[in-house]
Scaffold this motif. Structure first.
Motif, mmCIF file in Angstrom:
data_model
loop_
_atom_site.group_PDB
_atom_site.id
_atom_site.type_symbol
_atom_site.label_atom_id
_atom_site.label_comp_id
_atom_site.label_asym_id
_atom_site.label_seq_id
_atom_site.Cartn_x
_atom_site.Cartn_y
_atom_site.Cartn_z
ATOM 1 N N GLY A 1 42.660 -10.561 6.993
ATOM 2 C CA GLY A 1 42.878 -11.377 5.804
ATOM 3 C C GLY A 1 41.865 -11.064 4.718
ATOM 4 O O GLY A 1 41.368 -9.947 4.616
ATOM 5 N N THR A 2 41.558 -12.077 3.932
ATOM 6 C CA THR A 2 40.624 -11.897 2.822
ATOM 7 C C THR A 2 39.569 -12.997 2.857
ATOM 8 O O THR A 2 39.737 -14.014 3.520
ATOM 9 C CB THR A 2 41.347 -11.957 1.465
ATOM 10 N N ALA A 3 38.499 -12.750 2.124
ATOM 11 C CA ALA A 3 37.439 -13.750 1.990
ATOM 12 C C ALA A 3 36.893 -13.673 0.571
ATOM 13 O O ALA A 3 36.813 -12.584 -0.001
ATOM 14 C CB ALA A 3 36.323 -13.492 2.992
ATOM 15 N N PRO A 4 36.520 -14.813 -0.003
ATOM 16 C CA PRO A 4 35.899 -14.766 -1.321
ATOM 17 C C PRO A 4 34.548 -14.067 -1.230
ATOM 18 O O PRO A 4 33.857 -14.166 -0.220
ATOM 19 C CB PRO A 4 35.750 -16.233 -1.711
ATOM 20 N N ALA A 5 34.206 -13.340 -2.260
ATOM 21 C CA ALA A 5 32.939 -12.614 -2.279
ATOM 22 C C ALA A 5 32.383 -12.622 -3.693
ATOM 23 O O ALA A 5 33.078 -12.966 -4.649
ATOM 24 C CB ALA A 5 33.150 -11.179 -1.808
ATOM 25 N N LEU A 6 31.135 -12.242 -3.811
ATOM 26 C CA LEU A 6 30.508 -12.077 -5.114
ATOM 27 C C LEU A 6 30.406 -10.583 -5.369
ATOM 28 O O LEU A 6 29.798 -9.854 -4.585
ATOM 29 C CB LEU A 6 29.126 -12.731 -5.118
ATOM 30 N N GLN A 7 31.028 -10.121 -6.437
ATOM 31 C CA GLN A 7 31.021 -8.698 -6.766
ATOM 32 C C GLN A 7 29.947 -8.426 -7.805
ATOM 33 O O GLN A 7 29.914 -9.048 -8.870
ATOM 34 C CB GLN A 7 32.380 -8.255 -7.287
ATOM 35 N N CYS A 8 29.057 -7.510 -7.496
ATOM 36 C CA CYS A 8 27.967 -7.157 -8.402
ATOM 37 C C CYS A 8 28.542 -6.503 -9.655
ATOM 38 O O CYS A 8 29.365 -5.593 -9.568
ATOM 39 C CB CYS A 8 26.998 -6.208 -7.691
ATOM 40 N N THR A 9 28.113 -6.966 -10.810
ATOM 41 C CA THR A 9 28.612 -6.387 -12.061
ATOM 42 C C THR A 9 27.958 -5.042 -12.363
ATOM 43 O O THR A 9 28.452 -4.288 -13.187
ATOM 44 C CB THR A 9 28.378 -7.338 -13.250
ATOM 45 N N CYS A 10 26.881 -4.734 -11.672
ATOM 46 C CA CYS A 10 26.188 -3.463 -11.895
ATOM 47 C C CYS A 10 26.770 -2.345 -11.030
ATOM 48 O O CYS A 10 27.192 -1.315 -11.536
ATOM 49 C CB CYS A 10 24.699 -3.628 -11.625
ATOM 50 N N CYS A 11 26.795 -2.550 -9.704
ATOM 51 C CA CYS A 11 27.216 -1.472 -8.800
ATOM 52 C C CYS A 11 28.588 -1.710 -8.175
ATOM 53 O O CYS A 11 29.143 -0.816 -7.549
ATOM 54 C CB CYS A 11 26.175 -1.250 -7.704
ATOM 55 N N GLY A 12 29.144 -2.915 -8.309
ATOM 56 C CA GLY A 12 30.474 -3.203 -7.778
ATOM 57 C C GLY A 12 30.498 -3.605 -6.311
ATOM 58 O O GLY A 12 31.561 -3.863 -5.757
#
Length: 83
Positions: free
Chosen positions: A21-32
């Motif tokens: 499935g999926t999980a919420p995550a925090l995506q870095c705006t610098c490196c992705g």
């Protein structure tokens, strides 16, 4: 919180996808990089998904480490056999 890859502190909401499935995550705006942290979760189900994804990711990393160690040990054995 800092990115586990580049150390920056700027994130957008992202989604970590795994086989189950999926999980919420925090995506870095610098490196992705996708950083799994319960801070990204909005519900109890989301928090559970984050914990499951983090455990799955850790298991994959551990498995890869074990495989690398076995390959390295085999290479060392091959080198000593050749001599």
């Amino acid at each position: 919180m800092k990115c586990s890859v580049c150390g920056k502190e700027s994130f957008i909401r992202g989604e970590y996808r795994m086989e189950g499935g999926t999980a919420p995550a925090l995506q870095c705006t610098c490196c992705g990089a996708l950083n799994l942290d319960e801070a990204a979760a909005e519900t109890a189900l989301d928090r559970s998904s984050v914990r499951m994804a983090a455990a799955a990711r850790a298991a994959v990393v551990e498995s890869e480490s074990s495989v690398r160690a076995a390959i390295d040990a085999d290479d060392v054995e091959d080198e000593t056999t050749k001599q």
